[in-house]
Design an enzyme around this catalytic site. Structure first.
Site, PDB file in Angstrom:
ATOM      1  N   ARG A 272       0.879  -1.174   0.000  1.00 11.21           N
ATOM      2  CA  ARG A 272       0.000   0.000   0.000  1.00 11.21           C
ATOM      3  C   ARG A 272       0.914   1.222   0.000  1.00 11.21           C
ATOM      4  O   ARG A 272       1.962   1.225   0.654  1.00 11.21           O
ATOM      5  CB  ARG A 272      -0.897   0.036   1.249  1.00 11.21           C
ATOM      6  CG  ARG A 272      -2.091  -0.910   1.185  1.00 11.21           C
ATOM      7  CD  ARG A 272      -3.142  -0.503   0.147  1.00 11.21           C
ATOM      8  NE  ARG A 272      -4.281  -1.393   0.098  1.00 11.21           N
ATOM      9  CZ  ARG A 272      -4.403  -2.448  -0.716  1.00 11.21           C
ATOM     10  NH1 ARG A 272      -3.433  -2.761  -1.553  1.00 11.21           N
ATOM     11  NH2 ARG A 272      -5.498  -3.193  -0.701  1.00 11.21           N
TER      12      ARG A 272
ATOM     13  N   GLU B  99      -3.341   7.470  -4.077  1.00 11.48           N
ATOM     14  CA  GLU B  99      -3.868   6.900  -5.329  1.00 11.48           C
ATOM     15  C   GLU B  99      -5.392   7.011  -5.456  1.00 11.48           C
ATOM     16  O   GLU B  99      -5.920   6.960  -6.565  1.00 11.48           O
ATOM     17  CB  GLU B  99      -3.429   5.439  -5.500  1.00 11.48           C
ATOM     18  CG  GLU B  99      -4.071   4.465  -4.524  1.00 11.48           C
ATOM     19  CD  GLU B  99      -3.626   3.020  -4.768  1.00 11.48           C
ATOM     20  OE1 GLU B  99      -2.410   2.765  -4.813  1.00 11.48           O
ATOM     21  OE2 GLU B  99      -4.515   2.155  -4.912  1.00 11.48           O
TER      22      GLU B  99
ATOM     23  N   HIS C 127      -1.697   0.001  -9.623  1.00 15.31           N
ATOM     24  CA  HIS C 127      -2.380  -0.993  -8.784  1.00 15.31           C
ATOM     25  C   HIS C 127      -2.910  -2.156  -9.636  1.00 15.31           C
ATOM     26  O   HIS C 127      -4.103  -2.462  -9.620  1.00 15.31           O
ATOM     27  CB  HIS C 127      -3.517  -0.343  -7.991  1.00 15.31           C
ATOM     28  CG  HIS C 127      -3.787  -1.038  -6.690  1.00 15.31           C
ATOM     29  ND1 HIS C 127      -4.048  -0.383  -5.519  1.00 15.31           N
ATOM     30  CD2 HIS C 127      -3.827  -2.360  -6.378  1.00 15.31           C
ATOM     31  CE1 HIS C 127      -4.258  -1.252  -4.548  1.00 15.31           C
ATOM     32  NE2 HIS C 127      -4.124  -2.475  -5.049  1.00 15.31           N
TER      33      HIS C 127
HETATM   34  P1  NAI Z   1      -0.837 -11.452   4.780  1.00 14.81           P
HETATM   35  O1  NAI Z   1      -1.749 -11.047   5.887  1.00 14.81           O
HETATM   36  O2  NAI Z   1      -0.806 -12.869   4.353  1.00 14.81           O
HETATM   37  O3  NAI Z   1       0.669 -11.019   5.143  1.00 14.81           O
HETATM   38  C1  NAI Z   1       0.982  -9.802   5.724  1.00 14.81           C
HETATM   39  C2  NAI Z   1       2.172 -10.006   6.650  1.00 14.81           C
HETATM   40  O4  NAI Z   1       2.496  -8.722   7.213  1.00 14.81           O
HETATM   41  C3  NAI Z   1       1.879 -10.952   7.822  1.00 14.81           C
HETATM   42  O5  NAI Z   1       2.875 -11.951   7.896  1.00 14.81           O
HETATM   43  C4  NAI Z   1       1.878 -10.034   9.039  1.00 14.81           C
HETATM   44  O6  NAI Z   1       2.345 -10.680  10.214  1.00 14.81           O
HETATM   45  C5  NAI Z   1       2.804  -8.925   8.582  1.00 14.81           C
HETATM   46  N1  NAI Z   1       2.611  -7.693   9.329  1.00 14.81           N
HETATM   47  C6  NAI Z   1       1.446  -7.103   9.696  1.00 14.81           C
HETATM   48  N2  NAI Z   1       1.687  -5.983  10.393  1.00 14.81           N
HETATM   49  C7  NAI Z   1       3.038  -5.862  10.477  1.00 14.81           C
HETATM   50  C8  NAI Z   1       3.896  -4.905  11.083  1.00 14.81           C
HETATM   51  N3  NAI Z   1       3.422  -3.868  11.756  1.00 14.81           N
HETATM   52  N4  NAI Z   1       5.237  -5.086  10.955  1.00 14.81           N
HETATM   53  C9  NAI Z   1       5.727  -6.172  10.291  1.00 14.81           C
HETATM   54  N5  NAI Z   1       4.964  -7.104   9.715  1.00 14.81           N
HETATM   55  C10 NAI Z   1       3.629  -6.951   9.801  1.00 14.81           C
HETATM   56  O7  NAI Z   1      -1.198 -10.484   3.565  1.00 14.81           O
HETATM   57  P2  NAI Z   1      -0.817 -10.676   2.021  1.00 14.81           P
HETATM   58  O8  NAI Z   1      -1.902 -11.435   1.332  1.00 14.81           O
HETATM   59  O9  NAI Z   1       0.564 -11.154   1.925  1.00 14.81           O
HETATM   60  O10 NAI Z   1      -0.941  -9.171   1.509  1.00 14.81           O
HETATM   61  C11 NAI Z   1      -0.090  -8.155   1.992  1.00 14.81           C
HETATM   62  C12 NAI Z   1      -0.609  -6.816   1.488  1.00 14.81           C
HETATM   63  O11 NAI Z   1      -0.420  -6.720   0.078  1.00 14.81           O
HETATM   64  C13 NAI Z   1      -2.144  -6.624   1.647  1.00 14.81           C
HETATM   65  O12 NAI Z   1      -2.481  -6.203   2.957  1.00 14.81           O
HETATM   66  C14 NAI Z   1      -2.440  -5.565   0.618  1.00 14.81           C
HETATM   67  O13 NAI Z   1      -2.318  -4.277   1.205  1.00 14.81           O
HETATM   68  C15 NAI Z   1      -1.333  -5.748  -0.427  1.00 14.81           C
HETATM   69  N6  NAI Z   1      -1.898  -6.232  -1.691  1.00 14.81           N
HETATM   70  C16 NAI Z   1      -1.678  -5.512  -2.833  1.00 14.81           C
HETATM   71  C17 NAI Z   1      -2.203  -5.910  -4.039  1.00 14.81           C
HETATM   72  C18 NAI Z   1      -1.960  -5.175  -5.312  1.00 14.81           C
HETATM   73  O14 NAI Z   1      -2.648  -5.428  -6.312  1.00 14.81           O
HETATM   74  N7  NAI Z   1      -1.002  -4.269  -5.354  1.00 14.81           N
HETATM   75  C19 NAI Z   1      -3.069  -7.116  -4.119  1.00 14.81           C
HETATM   76  C20 NAI Z   1      -3.176  -7.849  -2.874  1.00 14.81           C
HETATM   77  C21 NAI Z   1      -2.627  -7.404  -1.708  1.00 14.81           C
END
Ligand code: NAI
Length: 332
Positions: free
Chosen positions: A234, A263, A295
């Protein structure tokens, strides 16, 4: 369920129709959810929104008054929804937690490779029959150190891919995944240690109060000179002004970004006839060592199919009076 699909884009409508198979009455709305469009949801049981849509307290309150009890997100990220307000208002919210971590991780690698090997510059030259190689030098990824911030669904795919490139892998996450350490030799460090040691930093954390401006001028100062930063998470995980300063001063060697702090209202629309006065974006867009996509990291056929299937599944659970395991409003 009578559902208004906000921000419906032509490329996803066939997938949603196919997954729905006439189970729910879906109405597709081109506009995103905002104070100006919330009244369009009157008399609907549910709405479906995407990351470009805003669901703050005021909008949620109006939705509740209109009888909308369910919000099916067509995204994994949910930073655009005031979840605690939704829960207080008894509006159920569900997301699509993991539609294709491969799509997003592969796009991150795509940005990294294009940036490193100056692919766009090279292509522009070839189109003009200029086959000179000056200023197209990149670097081997093999044996470089990649810092992966967030090793969840997407970050862990990134670990696997970069392991394949022969990179040394560093991780930072509040929840450590020991299997990634055992299988791919990933080493978890503190955030500042990761920043000090990485040649490439790639971000895969959700946007939360804790991760807002996670990468700021202090951390940038600690990074290796010429570090590459890739952000498909993000926009606001980076402090954009600090990043621009780093790029201008060449302390950051390159930025690959699929998401941008401001964005909303900019991405997903054609502004070519009326270019917005967004000075930060203009600066980023003009810098030669920045590559930007709007995005689209999620945008693969497989991801669209999974998003549509899970969105319809969430609606179907609710229409049967059941909860879905993808509900976000039960966890608060
Ligand atoms: P996920 O929930 O599987 O992984 C996120 C990781 O971040 C977890 O391991 C969590 O423990 C860690 N985390 C959370 N808060 C934290 C902090 N304060 N410090 C360090 N680590 C922390 O999520 P996933 O599926 O891997 O997605 C990650 C992000 O990618 C989503 O939240 C979304 O914002 C973004 N995304 C972007 C897309 C795009 O099209 N550009 C599409 C899908 C997701």
């Amino acid at each position: 369920m009578k559902t208004l699909i906000y921000s419906a884009r032509a490329f996803e409508i066939p997938y949603l129709k196919n997954a729905n198979n006439n189970k729910h009455k879906l109405i597709f709305h081109k506009k995103s959810l905002s104070e100006d469009t919330v009244q369009d949801a009157k008399d609907f049981d549910a709405i479906s929104i995407y990351s470009a849509d805003k669901a703050d307290f005021s909008i949620l309150k109006q939705l509740q008054q209109f009888g909308v009890g369910h919000i099916a997100l067509r995204s994994a990220g949910y930073d655009n929804v005031a979840l605690s307000s939704a829960k207080k208002l008894a509006i159920k919210v569900a997301n699509v937690p993991a539609y294709s971590p491969f799509a997003v991780a592969e796009h991150s690698v795509c940005l990294l490779l294009a940036l490193n090997r100056k692919l766009l510059k090279a292509q522009a030259r070839i189109k003009r029959y200029n086959f000179k190689l000056d200023s197209l030098t990149g670097f081997d990824l093999n044996k470089k150190t990649v810092g992966i911030i967030g090793t969840g669904a997407i970050g862990s795919v990134m670990v696997k891919i970069m392991h394949g490139f022969g990179c040394n892998l560093l991780g930072y996450d509040i929840v450590e995944d020991q299997t990634l350490c055992d299988t791919y030799n990933l080493k978890y460090l503190s955030l500042s240690e990761l920043c000090e040691q990485s040649d490439i930093i790639t971000l895969h954390v959700p946007l939360t109060a804790e991760t807002h401006h996670l990468i700021d001028s202090n951390l940038i100062k600690q990074m290796k000179p010429g570090v590459f930063i890739i952000n498909t998470a993000r926009g606001a995980v980076l402090n954009t002004e600090a990043i621009i300063k780093g790029l201008e001063e060449n302390s950051i060697g390159g930025l690959g970004m699929d998401v941008y702090e401001h964005e909303r209202g900019l991405f997903f629309k054609d502004h070519s006839q009326n270019i917005p006065e967004d000075m930060l974006f203009k600066k980023l867009n003009e810098l030669p060592n920045v590559i930007i996509t709007g995005h689209q990291a999620f945008l693969t056929k497989e991801a669209l199919m999974n998003i549509a299937d899970t969105t319809i599944y969430n609606l179907t659970c609710w229409s049967k009076g059941q909860s879905t395991e993808n509900e976000l409003t039960t966890e608060i």
